[in-house]
Design an enzyme around this catalytic site. Structure first.
Site, PDB file in Angstrom:
ATOM      1  N   CYS A 169     -59.825  18.815 -47.837  1.00 25.42           N
ATOM      2  CA  CYS A 169     -59.869  17.458 -47.269  1.00 25.42           C
ATOM      3  C   CYS A 169     -60.165  16.386 -48.313  1.00 25.42           C
ATOM      4  CB  CYS A 169     -60.900  17.381 -46.152  1.00 25.42           C
ATOM      5  SG  CYS A 169     -60.549  18.527 -44.825  1.00 25.42           S
ATOM      6  N   HIS A 200     -63.567  10.070 -44.762  1.00 29.97           N
ATOM      7  CA  HIS A 200     -62.767  11.169 -44.207  1.00 29.97           C
ATOM      8  C   HIS A 200     -63.098  11.302 -42.719  1.00 29.97           C
ATOM      9  CE1 HIS A 200     -60.911  14.946 -43.526  1.00 29.97           C
ATOM     10  NE2 HIS A 200     -62.019  15.664 -43.543  1.00 29.97           N
ATOM     11  N   ASN A 226     -59.001  15.585 -37.182  1.00 26.43           N
ATOM     12  CA  ASN A 226     -59.141  15.745 -38.630  1.00 26.43           C
ATOM     13  C   ASN A 226     -57.791  16.151 -39.217  1.00 26.43           C
ATOM     14  OD1 ASN A 226     -59.665  16.614 -41.222  1.00 26.43           O
ATOM     15  ND2 ASN A 226     -61.455  17.845 -40.687  1.00 26.43           N
TER      16      ASN A 226
HETATM   17  N1  ACO Z   1     -66.119  23.898 -26.564  1.00 27.28           N
HETATM   18  C1  ACO Z   1     -67.255  24.337 -25.995  1.00 27.28           C
HETATM   19  N2  ACO Z   1     -68.211  25.016 -26.648  1.00 27.28           N
HETATM   20  C2  ACO Z   1     -68.009  25.257 -27.955  1.00 27.28           C
HETATM   21  C3  ACO Z   1     -66.852  24.826 -28.632  1.00 27.28           C
HETATM   22  C4  ACO Z   1     -65.893  24.131 -27.885  1.00 27.28           C
HETATM   23  N3  ACO Z   1     -64.754  23.663 -28.432  1.00 27.28           N
HETATM   24  N4  ACO Z   1     -66.953  25.213 -29.901  1.00 27.28           N
HETATM   25  C5  ACO Z   1     -68.117  25.848 -30.056  1.00 27.28           C
HETATM   26  N5  ACO Z   1     -68.744  25.891 -28.867  1.00 27.28           N
HETATM   27  C6  ACO Z   1     -70.047  26.493 -28.547  1.00 27.28           C
HETATM   28  C7  ACO Z   1     -70.447  27.563 -29.536  1.00 27.28           C
HETATM   29  O1  ACO Z   1     -69.829  28.786 -29.214  1.00 27.28           O
HETATM   30  C8  ACO Z   1     -71.948  27.584 -29.335  1.00 27.28           C
HETATM   31  O2  ACO Z   1     -72.218  28.333 -28.173  1.00 27.28           O
HETATM   32  P1  ACO Z   1     -73.501  29.296 -28.121  1.00 27.28           P
HETATM   33  O3  ACO Z   1     -74.678  28.374 -28.279  1.00 27.28           O
HETATM   34  O4  ACO Z   1     -73.371  29.915 -26.780  1.00 27.28           O
HETATM   35  O5  ACO Z   1     -73.332  30.241 -29.269  1.00 27.28           O
HETATM   36  C9  ACO Z   1     -72.302  26.134 -29.019  1.00 27.28           C
HETATM   37  O6  ACO Z   1     -71.070  25.503 -28.647  1.00 27.28           O
HETATM   38  C10 ACO Z   1     -72.882  25.397 -30.199  1.00 27.28           C
HETATM   39  O7  ACO Z   1     -72.081  25.686 -31.343  1.00 27.28           O
HETATM   40  P2  ACO Z   1     -72.367  25.025 -32.727  1.00 27.28           P
HETATM   41  O8  ACO Z   1     -71.319  25.464 -33.693  1.00 27.28           O
HETATM   42  O9  ACO Z   1     -73.780  25.213 -33.111  1.00 27.28           O
HETATM   43  O10 ACO Z   1     -72.134  23.496 -32.327  1.00 27.28           O
HETATM   44  P3  ACO Z   1     -72.282  22.217 -33.208  1.00 27.28           P
HETATM   45  O11 ACO Z   1     -73.138  21.232 -32.540  1.00 27.28           O
HETATM   46  O12 ACO Z   1     -72.593  22.547 -34.634  1.00 27.28           O
HETATM   47  O13 ACO Z   1     -70.811  21.615 -33.154  1.00 27.28           O
HETATM   48  C11 ACO Z   1     -68.870  21.514 -34.555  1.00 27.28           C
HETATM   49  C12 ACO Z   1     -69.727  22.366 -33.650  1.00 27.28           C
HETATM   50  C13 ACO Z   1     -68.257  20.384 -33.734  1.00 27.28           C
HETATM   51  C14 ACO Z   1     -67.773  22.370 -35.152  1.00 27.28           C
HETATM   52  C15 ACO Z   1     -69.765  20.906 -35.649  1.00 27.28           C
HETATM   53  O14 ACO Z   1     -70.552  21.918 -36.241  1.00 27.28           O
HETATM   54  C16 ACO Z   1     -68.943  20.245 -36.701  1.00 27.28           C
HETATM   55  O15 ACO Z   1     -68.281  19.269 -36.449  1.00 27.28           O
HETATM   56  N6  ACO Z   1     -69.034  20.740 -37.939  1.00 27.28           N
HETATM   57  C17 ACO Z   1     -68.267  20.186 -39.028  1.00 27.28           C
HETATM   58  C18 ACO Z   1     -66.892  20.684 -38.912  1.00 27.28           C
HETATM   59  C19 ACO Z   1     -65.944  19.895 -39.721  1.00 27.28           C
HETATM   60  O16 ACO Z   1     -65.938  18.692 -39.670  1.00 27.28           O
HETATM   61  N7  ACO Z   1     -65.150  20.600 -40.488  1.00 27.28           N
HETATM   62  C20 ACO Z   1     -64.200  20.049 -41.291  1.00 27.28           C
HETATM   63  C21 ACO Z   1     -64.841  19.246 -42.409  1.00 27.28           C
HETATM   64  S1  ACO Z   1     -64.044  19.428 -43.904  1.00 27.28           S
HETATM   65  C22 ACO Z   1     -62.522  19.362 -43.575  1.00 27.28           C
HETATM   66  O17 ACO Z   1     -62.123  18.373 -43.044  1.00 27.28           O
HETATM   67  C23 ACO Z   1     -61.664  20.576 -43.802  1.00 27.28           C
END
Ligand code: ACO
Length: 345
Positions: free
Chosen positions: A114, A250, A280
């Site tokens: 990214c 980004h 994204n």
């Molecule tokens: N819908 C519903 N529930 C979900 C989903 C979904 N789409 N995805 C995950 N969950 C659940 C998980 O399974 C977990 O359940 P559990 O507690 O029963 O195990 C719960 O939600 C919490 O999961 P977390 O991963 O801890 O949730 P978090 O608050 O961290 O949010 C997210 C997840 C949105 C992916 C966040 O961590 C994030 O945005 N991280 C950065 C990701 C990113 O931006 N990546 C790209 C950046 S670099 C680039 O651009 C390549």
């Protein structure tokens, strides 16, 4: 040292097909409220079967050339930031060169996930500052839908397809526009947090490229890395966040963007956000956002602009620019977003 290379044209392309959060409710166990609350994303664009990173990049490039008022044959360099090129080779930049008819341009891709656009832009502006190129096209384009694991709810809701492009030209002495400071960093030790195996992986059976991510840890690193790189770029430029007319980060996640803005002391009115409509798009987010910012009248000549990105690898960086002013001809002068949707001129 300030680089005398300035953006003179911007363009973007988003595919017609839109996937909403409601569509995902029918595909994986998720819901609109979860996606909006955790990411800020409401919809993303998905490439049609015939579209690729190079075809979308070429369309964004044509629009950028129109706003710059130059021809493809005027270009002497095309650098594309992408981690989803049409194939391993030729480079997407080479395919774009052919599609737009840039018969005098050298071409190559930069893969920094990214951070690809920032890295490609850094290369092009340094070419120009060193006198090795006069006019360059920098493209950020991605077809992430082809490497998304559509069964993984933790990643599939985050990504979209699209392309953005900027024309960069030498800034004549005494005129506005240039790069005040740039910071690029990486930590390959963190690769397991966000990566995609490819057809050349050591495990010869891993022919299928899929995005694999530890979302929570990526989130933490993203906030710290973009805030630190932005502060360093501002310091090197001799500026503070108060001097910035606009930050164009980004677009990965609204919570990441607001956390970075908060650390920098930037009010959200001066932070560009379109992740709600695009998801994204990796290397494409910043040039798409720049094109939308120009179309929406949010940038004026002389403005200081911060660009910052973070991606797989891990990689990250930040740039501070003085905006030169981009003329948007009547044919493409439309409200925010319309520049993106306008037919190629
Ligand atoms: N819908 C519903 N529930 C979900 C989903 C979904 N789409 N995805 C995950 N969950 C659940 C998980 O399974 C977990 O359940 P559990 O507690 O029963 O195990 C719960 O939600 C919490 O999961 P977390 O991963 O801890 O949730 P978090 O608050 O961290 O949010 C997210 C997840 C949105 C992916 C966040 O961590 C994030 O945005 N991280 C950065 C990701 C990113 O931006 N990546 C790209 C950046 S670099 C680039 O651009 C390549």
């Amino acid at each position: 040292m300030r680089l005398a290379a300035r953006i003179t044209g911007v363009g973007a392309y988003l595919p017609d097909r839109i996937l909403t959060n409601a569509d995902f409710e029918r595909m994986v166990e998720t819901d609109d409220a979860w996606i909006v609350e955790r990411t800020g994303i409401r919809e993303r664009h998905i490439a049609a079967g015939h579209e690729t990173t190079s075809t979308m990049g070429a369309e964004a490039a044509r629009r950028a050339l129109v706003t710059a008022g130059i021809e493809a044959t005027d270009l002497d360099l095309i650098v594309t930031g992408t981690c989803t090129p049409d194939g391993l080779f030729p480079a997407a930049a080479t395919l774009i060169q052919h599609q737009i008819g840039a018969t005098h341009a050298g071409t190559f891709d930069v893969n920094a996930a990214c951070t690809g656009f920032l890295s490609a832009f850094s290369v092009a502006t340094n070419f120009i500052a060193a006198g090795q190129a006069e006019r360059a096209l920098v493209v950020g384009a991605e077809t992430l839908s082809r490497i998304v694991d559509w069964t993984d709810r933790g990643t599939c809701v985050l990504f979209g397809d699209g392309a953005g492009a900027v024309v960069v030209e030498r800034a004549p002495e005494g005129e506005r526009g240039g790069v005040d400071a740039m910071v690029l960093r990486a930590d390959g030790a963190q690769a397991p947090l966000l990566y995609s195996q490819g057809p050349c992986s050591a495990d010869a059976l891993s022919h299928e490229a899929k995005i694999i991510m530890d979302g929570r840890n990526v989130f933490r690193h993203a906030v710290t890395a973009m805030a630190d790189a932005s502060s360093e770029a501002l310091r090197r430029a001799g500026l503070t966040a108060d001097d910035l007319a606009l930050a164009v980060p980004h677009q990965a996640n609204l919570r990441i963007i607001t956390a970075v803005a908060d650390r920098l002391g930037m009010p959200m009115e001066r932070v560009f956000v379109n992740v709600d409509r695009t998801g994204n798009t990796s290397s494409a987010t910043i040039p798409i956002a720049l094109a939308e910012a120009v179309a929406g009248g949010r940038l004026a000549a002389g403005d200081r602009v911060l660009l910052t990105a973070f991606g797989g690898g891990l990689t990250w960086g930040a740039l501070v620019l003085e905006w030169a002013g981009v003329r948007v001809p009547a044919a493409v002068r439309m409200p925010t977003g319309a520049l993106v949707a306008s037919p190629s001129a």
